[in-house]
Design a protein around this motif. Structure first.
Motif, PDB file in Angstrom:
ATOM      1  N   VAL A 129       0.839  -1.205   0.000  1.00  8.50           N
ATOM      2  CA  VAL A 129       0.000   0.000   0.000  1.00  8.50           C
ATOM      3  C   VAL A 129       0.871   1.251   0.000  1.00  8.50           C
ATOM      4  O   VAL A 129       0.596   2.215  -0.720  1.00  8.50           O
ATOM      5  N   ILE A 130       1.933   1.242   0.804  1.00  8.77           N
ATOM      6  CA  ILE A 130       2.836   2.402   0.866  1.00  8.77           C
ATOM      7  C   ILE A 130       3.507   2.637  -0.485  1.00  8.77           C
ATOM      8  O   ILE A 130       3.600   3.776  -0.971  1.00  8.77           O
ATOM      9  N   ALA A 131       3.972   1.554  -1.116  1.00  7.87           N
ATOM     10  CA  ALA A 131       4.638   1.675  -2.422  1.00  7.87           C
ATOM     11  C   ALA A 131       3.672   2.214  -3.475  1.00  7.87           C
ATOM     12  O   ALA A 131       4.030   3.093  -4.267  1.00  7.87           O
ATOM     13  N   THR A 132       2.441   1.708  -3.469  1.00  6.26           N
ATOM     14  CA  THR A 132       1.448   2.189  -4.435  1.00  6.26           C
ATOM     15  C   THR A 132       1.096   3.643  -4.162  1.00  6.26           C
ATOM     16  O   THR A 132       0.918   4.438  -5.093  1.00  6.26           O
ATOM     17  N   GLY A 133       1.011   3.994  -2.881  1.00  4.78           N
ATOM     18  CA  GLY A 133       0.736   5.385  -2.523  1.00  4.78           C
ATOM     19  C   GLY A 133       1.828   6.321  -2.994  1.00  4.78           C
ATOM     20  O   GLY A 133       1.553   7.455  -3.426  1.00  4.78           O
ATOM     21  N   MET A 134       3.076   5.860  -2.948  1.00  4.52           N
ATOM     22  CA  MET A 134       4.186   6.684  -3.425  1.00  4.52           C
ATOM     23  C   MET A 134       4.104   6.915  -4.928  1.00  4.52           C
ATOM     24  O   MET A 134       4.484   7.980  -5.429  1.00  4.52           O
ATOM     25  N   VAL A 135       3.604   5.918  -5.669  1.00  5.62           N
ATOM     26  CA  VAL A 135       3.404   6.088  -7.114  1.00  5.62           C
ATOM     27  C   VAL A 135       2.380   7.194  -7.364  1.00  5.62           C
ATOM     28  O   VAL A 135       2.561   8.043  -8.238  1.00  5.62           O
ATOM     29  N   VAL A 136       1.299   7.178  -6.576  1.00  3.66           N
ATOM     30  CA  VAL A 136       0.270   8.210  -6.719  1.00  3.66           C
ATOM     31  C   VAL A 136       0.845   9.589  -6.389  1.00  3.66           C
ATOM     32  O   VAL A 136       0.582  10.564  -7.107  1.00  3.66           O
ATOM     33  N   VAL A 137       1.621   9.665  -5.321  1.00  2.00           N
ATOM     34  CA  VAL A 137       2.234  10.941  -4.931  1.00  2.00           C
ATOM     35  C   VAL A 137       3.160  11.448  -6.026  1.00  2.00           C
ATOM     36  O   VAL A 137       3.175  12.646  -6.354  1.00  2.00           O
ATOM     37  N   PHE A 138       3.941  10.539  -6.609  1.00  2.00           N
ATOM     38  CA  PHE A 138       4.836  10.938  -7.697  1.00  2.00           C
ATOM     39  C   PHE A 138       4.040  11.455  -8.890  1.00  2.00           C
ATOM     40  O   PHE A 138       4.408  12.470  -9.500  1.00  2.00           O
ATOM     41  N   GLY A 139       2.949  10.761  -9.243  1.00  2.00           N
ATOM     42  CA  GLY A 139       2.131  11.206 -10.368  1.00  2.00           C
ATOM     43  C   GLY A 139       1.537  12.578 -10.131  1.00  2.00           C
ATOM     44  O   GLY A 139       1.528  13.438 -11.027  1.00  2.00           O
ATOM     45  N   LEU A 140       1.029  12.822  -8.921  1.00  2.00           N
ATOM     46  CA  LEU A 140       0.457  14.125  -8.588  1.00  2.00           C
ATOM     47  C   LEU A 140       1.534  15.210  -8.589  1.00  2.00           C
ATOM     48  O   LEU A 140       1.292  16.334  -9.044  1.00  2.00           O
ATOM     49  N   SER A 141       2.712  14.876  -8.092  1.00  2.00           N
ATOM     50  CA  SER A 141       3.817  15.848  -8.074  1.00  2.00           C
ATOM     51  C   SER A 141       4.241  16.210  -9.491  1.00  2.00           C
ATOM     52  O   SER A 141       4.503  17.385  -9.800  1.00  2.00           O
ATOM     53  N   LEU A 142       4.325  15.202 -10.359  1.00  2.00           N
ATOM     54  CA  LEU A 142       4.688  15.459 -11.752  1.00  2.00           C
ATOM     55  C   LEU A 142       3.620  16.294 -12.445  1.00  2.00           C
ATOM     56  O   LEU A 142       3.942  17.196 -13.232  1.00  2.00           O
ATOM     57  N   ALA A 143       2.351  16.028 -12.154  1.00  2.00           N
ATOM     58  CA  ALA A 143       1.269  16.814 -12.738  1.00  2.00           C
ATOM     59  C   ALA A 143       1.354  18.272 -12.288  1.00  2.00           C
ATOM     60  O   ALA A 143       1.161  19.194 -13.094  1.00  2.00           O
ATOM     61  N   ALA A 144       1.659  18.491 -11.006  1.00  2.00           N
ATOM     62  CA  ALA A 144       1.798  19.857 -10.494  1.00  2.00           C
ATOM     63  C   ALA A 144       2.971  20.570 -11.161  1.00  2.00           C
ATOM     64  O   ALA A 144       2.885  21.755 -11.510  1.00  2.00           O
ATOM     65  N   MET A 145       4.077  19.848 -11.349  1.00  2.00           N
ATOM     66  CA  MET A 145       5.242  20.439 -12.004  1.00  2.00           C
ATOM     67  C   MET A 145       4.923  20.817 -13.452  1.00  2.00           C
ATOM     68  O   MET A 145       5.314  21.895 -13.927  1.00  2.00           O
ATOM     69  N   CYS A 146       4.199  19.932 -14.144  1.00  2.00           N
ATOM     70  CA  CYS A 146       3.825  20.217 -15.529  1.00  2.00           C
ATOM     71  C   CYS A 146       2.898  21.427 -15.603  1.00  2.00           C
ATOM     72  O   CYS A 146       2.978  22.227 -16.541  1.00  2.00           O
ATOM     73  N   TRP A 147       2.007  21.565 -14.625  1.00  2.00           N
ATOM     74  CA  TRP A 147       1.100  22.715 -14.597  1.00  2.00           C
ATOM     75  C   TRP A 147       1.884  24.013 -14.451  1.00  2.00           C
ATOM     76  O   TRP A 147       1.624  24.997 -15.143  1.00  2.00           O
ATOM     77  N   LEU A 148       2.864  24.011 -13.547  1.00  2.00           N
ATOM     78  CA  LEU A 148       3.679  25.205 -13.356  1.00  2.00           C
ATOM     79  C   LEU A 148       4.537  25.496 -14.576  1.00  2.00           C
ATOM     80  O   LEU A 148       4.743  26.661 -14.948  1.00  2.00           O
ATOM     81  N   TRP A 149       5.067  24.451 -15.186  1.00  3.82           N
ATOM     82  CA  TRP A 149       5.965  24.616 -16.332  1.00  3.82           C
ATOM     83  C   TRP A 149       5.203  25.074 -17.574  1.00  3.82           C
ATOM     84  O   TRP A 149       5.597  26.037 -18.228  1.00  3.82           O
ATOM     85  N   MET A 150       4.105  24.417 -17.886  1.00  2.00           N
ATOM     86  CA  MET A 150       3.362  24.753 -19.096  1.00  2.00           C
ATOM     87  C   MET A 150       2.451  25.967 -18.895  1.00  2.00           C
ATOM     88  O   MET A 150       2.097  26.637 -19.871  1.00  2.00           O
ATOM     89  N   ASP A 151       2.105  26.255 -17.649  1.00  2.00           N
ATOM     90  CA  ASP A 151       1.372  27.463 -17.274  1.00  2.00           C
ATOM     91  C   ASP A 151       0.212  27.765 -18.232  1.00  2.00           C
ATOM     92  O   ASP A 151       0.227  28.789 -18.935  1.00  2.00           O
ATOM     93  N   PRO A 152      -0.801  26.896 -18.296  1.00  2.00           N
ATOM     94  CA  PRO A 152      -1.914  27.140 -19.217  1.00  2.00           C
ATOM     95  C   PRO A 152      -2.676  28.420 -18.910  1.00  2.00           C
ATOM     96  O   PRO A 152      -3.181  29.085 -19.821  1.00  2.00           O
ATOM     97  N   VAL A 153      -2.751  28.793 -17.623  1.00  2.00           N
ATOM     98  CA  VAL A 153      -3.438  30.035 -17.260  1.00  2.00           C
ATOM     99  C   VAL A 153      -2.672  31.234 -17.794  1.00  2.00           C
ATOM    100  O   VAL A 153      -3.252  32.187 -18.328  1.00  2.00           O
TER     101      VAL A 153
END
Length: 207
Positions: A105-129
């Motif tokens: 469960v912890i390992a799978t949760g870390m995958v989710v955290v990594f995915g969310l972190s990468l999504a946040a980074m992409c949002w800041l980088w691509m800055d659609p707003v």
């Protein structure tokens, strides 16, 4: 008892919906993987034939490279749902059955955290707003933010690079969905889903 059943159903329904969304996404990824594999094989064959004939096509190499990039990220997302990502079992195999489930469960949760972190980074980088606020004027956006993502183009294809970089937020979103689907299964909220279209075998050293 009735209240407990209703509460349990409220938890199961979103988990089943998440499983269904992940299954649909996995089916799309399967088609995309096959498409990019055919495309890559065709590009390599075209490159060999044109070079052998003395008339090489200059944009084939770059097309093949970006095909490999997209194929890699899409394949990595699918592998997340199929649980084919590598795992080191030297520690977990010595734990109790409950400890192994907790570690999973912890390992799978870390995958989710990594995915969310990468999504946040992409949002800041691509800055659609920001690009929308600039009226989708790439030069005005670059002048205000010093972010030249939307002004850059590829060397031979002359495509906007942001179109090719879209695979990063796509990968982040798809990996997060697959990770959440795995997580609800690991938590025992729903039974593991039968993944259609993939022939899997029991392999040591995978999650």
């Amino acid at each position: 008892m009735a209240n407990q059943a209703m509460s349990s159903r409220r938890m199961i329904a979103p988990a089943e919906a998440l499983q269904s969304l992940s299954a649909t996404l996995l089916a799309v990824e399967r088609l995309a993987i096959m498409g990019f594999m055919f495309l890559l094989a065709g590009l390599i064959l075209l490159n060999v034939v044109t070079r052998y004939s003395g008339r090489p096509i200059y944009w084939v190499d770059e097309s093949a490279i970006y095909s490999v990039v997209w194929l890699t990220f899409i394949g990595a997302s699918a592998m997340t749902r199929l649980r084919l990502d590598f795992a080191v079992s030297m520690l977990t195999e010595r734990l109790s059955e409950r400890g192994q489930k907790t570690a999973k469960v912890i390992a799978t949760g870390m995958v989710v955290v990594f995915g969310l972190s990468l999504a946040a980074m992409c949002w800041l980088w691509m800055d659609p707003v920001g690009i929308a606020r600039a009226g989708f004027d790439a030069r005005a956006f670059a002048g205000e933010t010093f972010n030249f993502l939307y002004t850059e183009r590829t060397q031979t294809l002359n495509w906007p690079t942001w179109m090719l970089y879209l695979i990063l937020p796509i990968f982040a979103l798809s990996m997060t969905i697959h990770g959440l689907a795995n997580l609800v299964e690991d938590l025992g909220l729903v039974p593991p889903a039968a993944l259609k279209g993939f022939v899997l075998s029991d392999v040591d050293g995978v999650n």
